[in-house]
Design a protein around this motif. Structure first.
Motif, PDB file in Angstrom:
ATOM      1  N   ALA A  13       9.430  10.463  -0.022  1.00 10.29           N
ATOM      2  CA  ALA A  13       9.535  11.428  -1.117  1.00 10.29           C
ATOM      3  C   ALA A  13       8.807  12.730  -0.791  1.00 10.29           C
ATOM      4  CB  ALA A  13       8.954  10.817  -2.389  1.00 10.29           C
ATOM      5  N   PHE A  62       8.987  15.407  -3.776  1.00  6.37           N
ATOM      6  CA  PHE A  62       8.949  16.166  -5.028  1.00  6.37           C
ATOM      7  C   PHE A  62       8.172  15.389  -6.092  1.00  6.37           C
ATOM      8  CE2 PHE A  62      11.571  20.027  -4.954  1.00  6.37           C
ATOM      9  CZ  PHE A  62      11.816  20.034  -3.597  1.00  6.37           C
ATOM     10  N   GLY A  80      11.684   8.012  -7.813  1.00 10.81           N
ATOM     11  CA  GLY A  80      11.036   6.753  -7.447  1.00 10.81           C
ATOM     12  C   GLY A  80       9.522   6.823  -7.315  1.00 10.81           C
ATOM     13  N   ALA A  81       9.016   7.771  -6.537  1.00 12.95           N
ATOM     14  CA  ALA A  81       7.564   7.853  -6.334  1.00 12.95           C
ATOM     15  C   ALA A  81       6.882   8.265  -7.633  1.00 12.95           C
ATOM     16  CB  ALA A  81       7.245   8.846  -5.219  1.00 12.95           C
ATOM     17  N   ASN A  82       7.569   9.067  -8.427  1.00  9.12           N
ATOM     18  CA  ASN A  82       6.998   9.515  -9.707  1.00  9.12           C
ATOM     19  C   ASN A  82       6.883   8.354 -10.681  1.00  9.12           C
ATOM     20  OD1 ASN A  82       6.656  12.465  -9.293  1.00  9.12           O
ATOM     21  ND2 ASN A  82       8.828  12.322  -8.797  1.00  9.12           N
ATOM     22  N   GLY A 100       7.661  -3.022  -3.139  1.00  5.66           N
ATOM     23  CA  GLY A 100       8.983  -2.444  -2.928  1.00  5.66           C
ATOM     24  C   GLY A 100      10.121  -3.390  -3.249  1.00  5.66           C
ATOM     25  N   ARG A 111      10.082  20.357   2.599  1.00  5.86           N
ATOM     26  CA  ARG A 111       9.003  19.377   2.682  1.00  5.86           C
ATOM     27  C   ARG A 111       7.687  20.093   2.999  1.00  5.86           C
ATOM     28  NH1 ARG A 111      11.391  16.431  -0.126  1.00  5.86           N
ATOM     29  NH2 ARG A 111      11.960  14.278   0.195  1.00  5.86           N
ATOM     30  N   ALA A 129       0.842  -1.204   0.000  1.00  7.91           N
ATOM     31  CA  ALA A 129       0.000   0.000   0.000  1.00  7.91           C
ATOM     32  C   ALA A 129       0.874   1.250   0.000  1.00  7.91           C
ATOM     33  CB  ALA A 129      -0.938  -0.015   1.202  1.00  7.91           C
ATOM     34  N   ARG A 161      14.009  18.471   4.594  1.00  4.46           N
ATOM     35  CA  ARG A 161      14.848  17.283   4.449  1.00  4.46           C
ATOM     36  C   ARG A 161      16.265  17.725   4.119  1.00  4.46           C
ATOM     37  NH1 ARG A 161      15.022  12.102   4.382  1.00  4.46           N
ATOM     38  NH2 ARG A 161      12.906  11.330   4.254  1.00  4.46           N
ATOM     39  N   ALA A 202       2.455  -3.695   6.773  1.00  3.97           N
ATOM     40  CA  ALA A 202       2.495  -2.801   7.941  1.00  3.97           C
ATOM     41  C   ALA A 202       1.076  -2.474   8.419  1.00  3.97           C
ATOM     42  CB  ALA A 202       3.224  -1.519   7.572  1.00  3.97           C
TER      43      ALA A 202
HETATM   44  P1  RFL Z   1       6.794   1.684  -1.184  1.00  6.58           P
HETATM   45  O1  RFL Z   1       6.440   3.114  -0.926  1.00  6.58           O
HETATM   46  O2  RFL Z   1       8.049   1.162  -0.577  1.00  6.58           O
HETATM   47  O3  RFL Z   1       5.558   0.807  -0.729  1.00  6.58           O
HETATM   48  C1  RFL Z   1       5.659  -0.599  -0.704  1.00  6.58           C
HETATM   49  C2  RFL Z   1       4.685  -1.100   0.341  1.00  6.58           C
HETATM   50  O4  RFL Z   1       4.747  -2.525   0.356  1.00  6.58           O
HETATM   51  C3  RFL Z   1       4.738  -2.980   1.695  1.00  6.58           C
HETATM   52  N1  RFL Z   1       5.358  -4.306   1.725  1.00  6.58           N
HETATM   53  C4  RFL Z   1       4.653  -5.445   1.780  1.00  6.58           C
HETATM   54  N2  RFL Z   1       3.325  -5.674   1.864  1.00  6.58           N
HETATM   55  C5  RFL Z   1       2.901  -6.971   1.882  1.00  6.58           C
HETATM   56  N3  RFL Z   1       3.778  -8.027   1.860  1.00  6.58           N
HETATM   57  C6  RFL Z   1       5.126  -7.836   1.790  1.00  6.58           C
HETATM   58  N4  RFL Z   1       5.961  -8.866   1.757  1.00  6.58           N
HETATM   59  C7  RFL Z   1       5.602  -6.486   1.747  1.00  6.58           C
HETATM   60  N5  RFL Z   1       6.845  -5.946   1.659  1.00  6.58           N
HETATM   61  C8  RFL Z   1       6.670  -4.627   1.639  1.00  6.58           C
HETATM   62  C9  RFL Z   1       5.498  -1.905   2.463  1.00  6.58           C
HETATM   63  O5  RFL Z   1       5.166  -1.921   3.855  1.00  6.58           O
HETATM   64  C10 RFL Z   1       5.013  -0.640   1.727  1.00  6.58           C
HETATM   65  O6  RFL Z   1       3.847  -0.127   2.355  1.00  6.58           O
HETATM   66  O7  RFL Z   1       6.901   1.372  -2.753  1.00  6.58           O
HETATM   67  P2  RFL Z   1       6.190   2.038  -4.024  1.00  6.58           P
HETATM   68  O8  RFL Z   1       4.706   2.116  -3.849  1.00  6.58           O
HETATM   69  O9  RFL Z   1       6.770   1.328  -5.172  1.00  6.58           O
HETATM   70  O10 RFL Z   1       6.691   3.576  -4.014  1.00  6.58           O
HETATM   71  C11 RFL Z   1       8.051   3.879  -4.229  1.00  6.58           C
HETATM   72  C12 RFL Z   1       8.425   5.128  -3.433  1.00  6.58           C
HETATM   73  O11 RFL Z   1       8.067   4.959  -2.078  1.00  6.58           O
HETATM   74  C13 RFL Z   1       9.926   5.437  -3.556  1.00  6.58           C
HETATM   75  O12 RFL Z   1      10.383   5.220  -4.861  1.00  6.58           O
HETATM   76  C14 RFL Z   1      10.226   6.915  -3.195  1.00  6.58           C
HETATM   77  O13 RFL Z   1       9.994   7.147  -1.826  1.00  6.58           O
HETATM   78  C15 RFL Z   1      11.667   7.266  -3.582  1.00  6.58           C
HETATM   79  N6  RFL Z   1      12.017   8.618  -3.129  1.00  6.58           N
HETATM   80  C16 RFL Z   1      11.604   9.731  -3.827  1.00  6.58           C
HETATM   81  N7  RFL Z   1      10.881   9.582  -4.964  1.00  6.58           N
HETATM   82  C17 RFL Z   1      10.393  10.672  -5.633  1.00  6.58           C
HETATM   83  O14 RFL Z   1       9.744  10.511  -6.683  1.00  6.58           O
HETATM   84  N8  RFL Z   1      10.617  11.956  -5.175  1.00  6.58           N
HETATM   85  C18 RFL Z   1      11.338  12.189  -4.021  1.00  6.58           C
HETATM   86  O15 RFL Z   1      11.477  13.350  -3.611  1.00  6.58           O
HETATM   87  C19 RFL Z   1      11.889  11.043  -3.317  1.00  6.58           C
HETATM   88  N9  RFL Z   1      12.587  11.203  -2.155  1.00  6.58           N
HETATM   89  C20 RFL Z   1      12.736   8.777  -1.937  1.00  6.58           C
HETATM   90  C21 RFL Z   1      13.001  10.092  -1.454  1.00  6.58           C
HETATM   91  C22 RFL Z   1      13.197   7.669  -1.195  1.00  6.58           C
HETATM   92  C23 RFL Z   1      13.912   7.854  -0.028  1.00  6.58           C
HETATM   93  N10 RFL Z   1      14.389   6.719   0.678  1.00  6.58           N
HETATM   94  C24 RFL Z   1      13.590   6.064   1.636  1.00  6.58           C
HETATM   95  C25 RFL Z   1      15.478   6.032   0.111  1.00  6.58           C
HETATM   96  C26 RFL Z   1      13.704  10.272  -0.281  1.00  6.58           C
HETATM   97  C27 RFL Z   1      14.177   9.143   0.433  1.00  6.58           C
HETATM   98  C28 RFL Z   1      14.923   9.355   1.711  1.00  6.58           C
END
Ligand code: RFL
Length: 401
Positions: free
Chosen positions: A56, A58, A308-310, A172, A224, A21, A230, A45
């Motif tokens: 994320a 941006f 990543g989120a995009n 993920g 943020r 999710a 951040r 979770a």
């Molecule tokens: P997510 O957000 O990790 O969600 C995956 C979900 O799956 C669950 N899960 C499970 N559920 C059931 N069974 C299992 N076995 C499971 N294993 C995991 C998890 O609990 C979670 O709820 O993946 P999703 O949806 O693919 O989204 C990806 C984004 O979250 C990620 O790419 C971004 O956060 C990357 N990222 C950024 N992306 C942007 O586009 N703009 C940004 O500004 C940006 N800043 C960032 C970031 C990532 C960061 N980290 C954590 C490295 C900043 C940081 C610090």
């Protein structure tokens, strides 16, 4: 799973079982639900964790357009902030790029990922969507077949199984979808660089994304909300998240961001810290029979270019279209087209992210060709400072997807 008696019974089913999710899984769930496709989201979770996980911030213009198209953008238009400037700080001084006025003329919307996830979840539940929290997928079984199952551990810790027509792996990088596939199905790169990622309870100190290129390592500043900023500090690989005191963090940020020349940072309590090893990977294909990957499960771009989120939202929309074409319109080729469509965007984002990593980080002293690489890097920064054509290219890739 070996003995037959250890395989839990199938207790429930859905046409599409979505694992995870996050932005990918919840965008997909909303789009499938709106099209009348039977689906369920299984999330490891609990709800509070999902709604408070800060990552994320941006969002690219394309992401906002996807969310607009499907009526999922009310929150980000109400509380998100438009953003179109970045500032580079180097030994030679500082320069700004108004990327929102360059390239395609697109800007980011700054909106914390946990707020986006909360909006998507609220919308999904209000539309009658099914979700199971504290339900961890353990394996995806028979993904190559036409009726795959997902073995899960339910909130009471009991194993049970879901049957599906299709499984969407949106769980993920370390999720069950990837674990069910051979390791050789992935192309990966370790950039050898680590960041201390920080959230400070302090207002942004710049009206721009700040990138400081310094001999002591990279430092970054990203807004943020009006109350939270951040920061990133390049650190040694293997650093523990709590190894640096708050005083050391602020002093180091001040040094690298050259506050003596360019003005002080607003200091505040560090409310979250983590160490991020900059690694990237891309799955060879996003379709493995009945298992389809989206978001970080499909490709992990190192966070240097905020992609990543995009990508997760873009892929979720493309996957929803393909699943709807297959399940509702009987188009057998739709799912085959999904992976090549996404991979073109993924590799574009990976290439730009790789370019950003080389721009932001000095080579390590142990690099036998450090001087050569550092001279290339300085030349790249200078070109970005002075060449309009280079700035247009940067803007198009920085905010584009
Ligand atoms: P997510 O957000 O990790 O969600 C995956 C979900 O799956 C669950 N899960 C499970 N559920 C059931 N069974 C299992 N076995 C499971 N294993 C995991 C998890 O609990 C979670 O709820 O993946 P999703 O949806 O693919 O989204 C990806 C984004 O979250 C990620 O790419 C971004 O956060 C990357 N990222 C950024 N992306 C942007 O586009 N703009 C940004 O500004 C940006 N800043 C960032 C970031 C990532 C960061 N980290 C954590 C490295 C900043 C940081 C610090």
């Amino acid at each position: 799973m070996t003995g037959r008696q250890t395989i839990p019974a199938v207790t429930d089913s859905a046409d599409v079982v979505i694992l995870g999710a996050g932005p990918a899984g919840l965008t997909l769930g909303n789009l499938l639900l709106a099209a009348g496709i039977d689906c369920v989201v299984l999330e490891r979770a609990d709800r509070r964790h999902v709604q408070t996980r800060a990552r994320a911030g941006f969002l690219a213009a394309h992401t906002v357009r996807v969310l607009d198209r499907h009526g999922l953008s009310d929150g980000l238009h109400r509380r998100g902030l438009p953003h179109g400037t970045c500032e580079f700080r180097t030994d030679g001084g500082r320069f700004r790029l108004d990327y929102g006025a360059l390239g395609l003329g697109e800007r980011h919307t700054v909106y914390p990922q946990q707020d986006l996830v909360t909006d998507l979840l609220t919308h999904y539940l209000a539309a009658g969507g099914r979700i199971r929290f504290e339900t961890e997928a353990l394996t995806v079984d028979d993904a190559a077949g036409v009726r795959p199952t997902v073995t899960v551990r339910d909130p009471e810790g009991r194993p049970c199984r879901w049957r599906a027509r299709y499984v969407a792996g949106c769980d993920g990088r370390h999720g069950a979808a990837r674990r069910s596939l051979p390791a050789a199905a992935r192309h990966q790169r370790d950039h050898g660089v680590s960041w201390l990622g920080l959230l400070a309870e302090a207002p942004p100190s710049l009206d721009a994304v700040g990138y400081a290129l310094h001999a002591r390592g990279f430092a970054g500043h990203m807004a943020r909300t009006p109350e939270v900023t951040r920061y990133y500090l390049q650190c040694e690989r293997g650093t523990a998240p709590d190894a640096w005191s708050e005083e050391r963090i602020w002093d180091e940020l001040g040094l690298r961001m050259r506050t003596a020349d360019h003005g002080p940072l607003h200091r505040g309590r560090i409310i979250h810290r983590s160490v991020i090893d900059l690694q990237s990977d891309v799955m060879e294909t996003l379709r493995h029979g009945s298992l389809l990957l989206a978001g970080d499960a499909a490709s992990l771009p190192a966070p240097a270019a905020a992609k990543g989120a995009n990508l997760a939202v873009l892929e979720a929309e493309l996957l929803a279209e393909a699943l709807i074409d297959d399940l509702a319109h009987g188009d057998p080729g739709a799912l085959d087209r999904y992976s090549p469509r996404c991979l073109a965007h993924i590799w574009r984002a990976q290439e730009f992210s790789h370019w950003m990593i080389q721009l932001l980080h000095a080579p390590y002293a142990s690099d036998g060709e450090a001087l050569f690489h550092e001279s290339l890097r300085r030349s790249r920064v200078e070109s970005l400072r002075t060449s309009r054509a280079h700035q247009e290219w940067f803007a198009e890739n920085y905010v584009g997807i």
